[in-house]
Design a protein around this motif. Structure first.
Motif, PDB file in Angstrom:
ATOM      1  N   LYS A 140       0.835  -1.208   0.000  1.00 57.84           N
ATOM      2  CA  LYS A 140       0.000   0.000   0.000  1.00 57.84           C
ATOM      3  C   LYS A 140       0.867   1.254   0.000  1.00 57.84           C
ATOM      4  N   TYR A 141       1.897   1.252   0.848  1.00 58.41           N
ATOM      5  CA  TYR A 141       2.790   2.403   0.937  1.00 58.41           C
ATOM      6  C   TYR A 141       3.519   2.619  -0.389  1.00 58.41           C
ATOM      7  N   ALA A 142       4.019   1.548  -0.990  1.00 57.68           N
ATOM      8  CA  ALA A 142       4.741   1.659  -2.260  1.00 57.68           C
ATOM      9  C   ALA A 142       3.832   2.216  -3.350  1.00 57.68           C
ATOM     10  N   ARG A 143       2.610   1.733  -3.398  1.00 59.89           N
ATOM     11  CA  ARG A 143       1.655   2.207  -4.401  1.00 59.89           C
ATOM     12  C   ARG A 143       1.395   3.699  -4.238  1.00 59.89           C
ATOM     13  N   GLU A 144       1.136   4.116  -3.015  1.00 59.88           N
ATOM     14  CA  GLU A 144       0.864   5.534  -2.756  1.00 59.88           C
ATOM     15  C   GLU A 144       2.078   6.407  -3.071  1.00 59.88           C
ATOM     16  N   ARG A 145       3.267   5.955  -2.708  1.00 54.27           N
ATOM     17  CA  ARG A 145       4.490   6.727  -2.976  1.00 54.27           C
ATOM     18  C   ARG A 145       4.725   6.871  -4.476  1.00 54.27           C
ATOM     19  N   LEU A 146       4.469   5.819  -5.251  1.00 49.24           N
ATOM     20  CA  LEU A 146       4.604   5.918  -6.705  1.00 49.24           C
ATOM     21  C   LEU A 146       3.687   6.998  -7.262  1.00 49.24           C
ATOM     22  N   LEU A 147       2.438   6.969  -6.828  1.00 55.28           N
ATOM     23  CA  LEU A 147       1.471   7.948  -7.314  1.00 55.28           C
ATOM     24  C   LEU A 147       1.841   9.369  -6.880  1.00 55.28           C
ATOM     25  N   GLU A 148       2.247   9.521  -5.628  1.00 55.65           N
ATOM     26  CA  GLU A 148       2.634  10.844  -5.119  1.00 55.65           C
ATOM     27  C   GLU A 148       3.870  11.369  -5.837  1.00 55.65           C
ATOM     28  N   THR A 149       4.857  10.509  -6.010  1.00 52.18           N
ATOM     29  CA  THR A 149       6.098  10.926  -6.666  1.00 52.18           C
ATOM     30  C   THR A 149       5.825  11.364  -8.096  1.00 52.18           C
ATOM     31  N   TYR A 150       5.031  10.594  -8.816  1.00 49.17           N
ATOM     32  CA  TYR A 150       4.692  10.967 -10.184  1.00 49.17           C
ATOM     33  C   TYR A 150       3.960  12.303 -10.208  1.00 49.17           C
ATOM     34  N   ALA A 151       2.990  12.490  -9.336  1.00 46.34           N
ATOM     35  CA  ALA A 151       2.214  13.738  -9.314  1.00 46.34           C
ATOM     36  C   ALA A 151       3.124  14.936  -9.017  1.00 46.34           C
ATOM     37  N   HIS A 152       4.038  14.776  -8.055  1.00 50.33           N
ATOM     38  CA  HIS A 152       4.949  15.877  -7.737  1.00 50.33           C
ATOM     39  C   HIS A 152       5.898  16.175  -8.893  1.00 50.33           C
ATOM     40  N   LEU A 153       6.438  15.135  -9.500  1.00 48.50           N
ATOM     41  CA  LEU A 153       7.342  15.318 -10.633  1.00 48.50           C
ATOM     42  C   LEU A 153       6.642  16.033 -11.780  1.00 48.50           C
ATOM     43  N   LYS A 154       5.446  15.610 -12.071  1.00 45.19           N
ATOM     44  CA  LYS A 154       4.702  16.214 -13.172  1.00 45.19           C
ATOM     45  C   LYS A 154       4.379  17.684 -12.876  1.00 45.19           C
ATOM     46  N   GLN A 155       3.966  17.970 -11.646  1.00 43.32           N
ATOM     47  CA  GLN A 155       3.642  19.344 -11.271  1.00 43.32           C
ATOM     48  C   GLN A 155       4.881  20.238 -11.328  1.00 43.32           C
ATOM     49  N   HIS A 156       5.985  19.765 -10.794  1.00 41.38           N
ATOM     50  CA  HIS A 156       7.223  20.555 -10.838  1.00 41.38           C
ATOM     51  C   HIS A 156       7.686  20.768 -12.279  1.00 41.38           C
ATOM     52  N   SER A 157       7.539  19.759 -13.107  1.00 37.88           N
ATOM     53  CA  SER A 157       7.933  19.884 -14.512  1.00 37.88           C
ATOM     54  C   SER A 157       7.086  20.924 -15.216  1.00 37.88           C
ATOM     55  N   TYR A 158       5.786  20.921 -14.970  1.00 32.95           N
ATOM     56  CA  TYR A 158       4.920  21.945 -15.556  1.00 32.95           C
ATOM     57  C   TYR A 158       5.322  23.331 -15.072  1.00 32.95           C
ATOM     58  N   ASN A 159       5.619  23.440 -13.800  1.00 34.52           N
ATOM     59  CA  ASN A 159       6.025  24.742 -13.261  1.00 34.52           C
ATOM     60  C   ASN A 159       7.301  25.245 -13.922  1.00 34.52           C
ATOM     61  N   ILE A 160       8.274  24.378 -14.103  1.00 37.78           N
ATOM     62  CA  ILE A 160       9.525  24.763 -14.759  1.00 37.78           C
ATOM     63  C   ILE A 160       9.239  25.215 -16.186  1.00 37.78           C
ATOM     64  N   MET A 161       8.447  24.430 -16.898  1.00 36.31           N
ATOM     65  CA  MET A 161       8.137  24.778 -18.288  1.00 36.31           C
ATOM     66  C   MET A 161       7.408  26.107 -18.398  1.00 36.31           C
ATOM     67  N   ASN A 162       6.495  26.358 -17.493  1.00 36.96           N
ATOM     68  CA  ASN A 162       5.681  27.568 -17.581  1.00 36.96           C
ATOM     69  C   ASN A 162       6.358  28.798 -16.996  1.00 36.96           C
ATOM     70  N   ASP A 163       7.211  28.614 -15.997  1.00 35.14           N
ATOM     71  CA  ASP A 163       7.758  29.765 -15.284  1.00 35.14           C
ATOM     72  C   ASP A 163       9.252  29.985 -15.482  1.00 35.14           C
ATOM     73  N   VAL A 164       9.997  28.966 -15.936  1.00 32.94           N
ATOM     74  CA  VAL A 164      11.448  29.106 -15.981  1.00 32.94           C
ATOM     75  C   VAL A 164      11.994  28.942 -17.393  1.00 32.94           C
ATOM     76  N   TRP A 165      11.752  27.798 -17.977  1.00 36.83           N
ATOM     77  CA  TRP A 165      12.390  27.497 -19.249  1.00 36.83           C
ATOM     78  C   TRP A 165      11.533  26.533 -20.042  1.00 36.83           C
ATOM     79  N   ARG A 166      11.424  26.801 -21.327  1.00 32.30           N
ATOM     80  CA  ARG A 166      10.682  25.881 -22.183  1.00 32.30           C
ATOM     81  C   ARG A 166      11.380  25.783 -23.520  1.00 32.30           C
ATOM     82  N   ASP A 167      11.679  24.569 -23.924  1.00 33.47           N
ATOM     83  CA  ASP A 167      12.251  24.312 -25.233  1.00 33.47           C
ATOM     84  C   ASP A 167      11.783  22.939 -25.708  1.00 33.47           C
ATOM     85  N   SER A 168      12.346  22.471 -26.797  1.00 33.11           N
ATOM     86  CA  SER A 168      11.890  21.197 -27.359  1.00 33.11           C
ATOM     87  C   SER A 168      12.210  20.027 -26.430  1.00 33.11           C
ATOM     88  N   VAL A 169      13.294  20.110 -25.682  1.00 35.27           N
ATOM     89  CA  VAL A 169      13.639  19.043 -24.740  1.00 35.27           C
ATOM     90  C   VAL A 169      12.581  18.959 -23.644  1.00 35.27           C
TER      91      VAL A 169
END
Length: 87
Positions: free
Chosen positions: A12-41
């Motif tokens: 249960k813990y592993a499942r929740e951590r996977l979901l949380e980690t993915y959600a945080h990574l995706k949110q931070h990535s969107y923030n970087i793209m929108n607020d800091v840097w955006r290119d083809s990479v």
């Protein structure tokens, strides 16, 4: 039954951590793209995250299936242990 209960808790813990980690990574990535840097990479990385989300959902669904299955097995083991105490 105790070992099985601990294993279910770990799943249960592993499942929740996977979901949380993915959600945080995706949110931070969107923030970087929108607020800091955006290119083809960045764009390709976000596309990859979207594609890998399906894989992650399949994995977490499998975790949940195993959790449900083992919970049923735990119920059976606990009933058997209870019956052995009263036999």
């Amino acid at each position: 039954p105790e070992s099985l209960r601990k294993y279910i808790t770990h799943l249960k813990y592993a499942r929740e951590r996977l979901l949380e980690t993915y959600a945080h990574l995706k949110q931070h990535s969107y923030n970087i793209m929108n607020d800091v840097w955006r290119d083809s990479v960045c764009d390709r990385f976000m596309e990859m995250l979207e594609q890998k989300q399906r894989d992650l959902m399949r994995i977490t669904d499998d975790f949940q299936y195993m959790i449900d299955y083992l919970t049923k097995q735990l119920d059976i083991a606990e009933r058997a242990a209870h019956q052995n105490l009263h036999a």
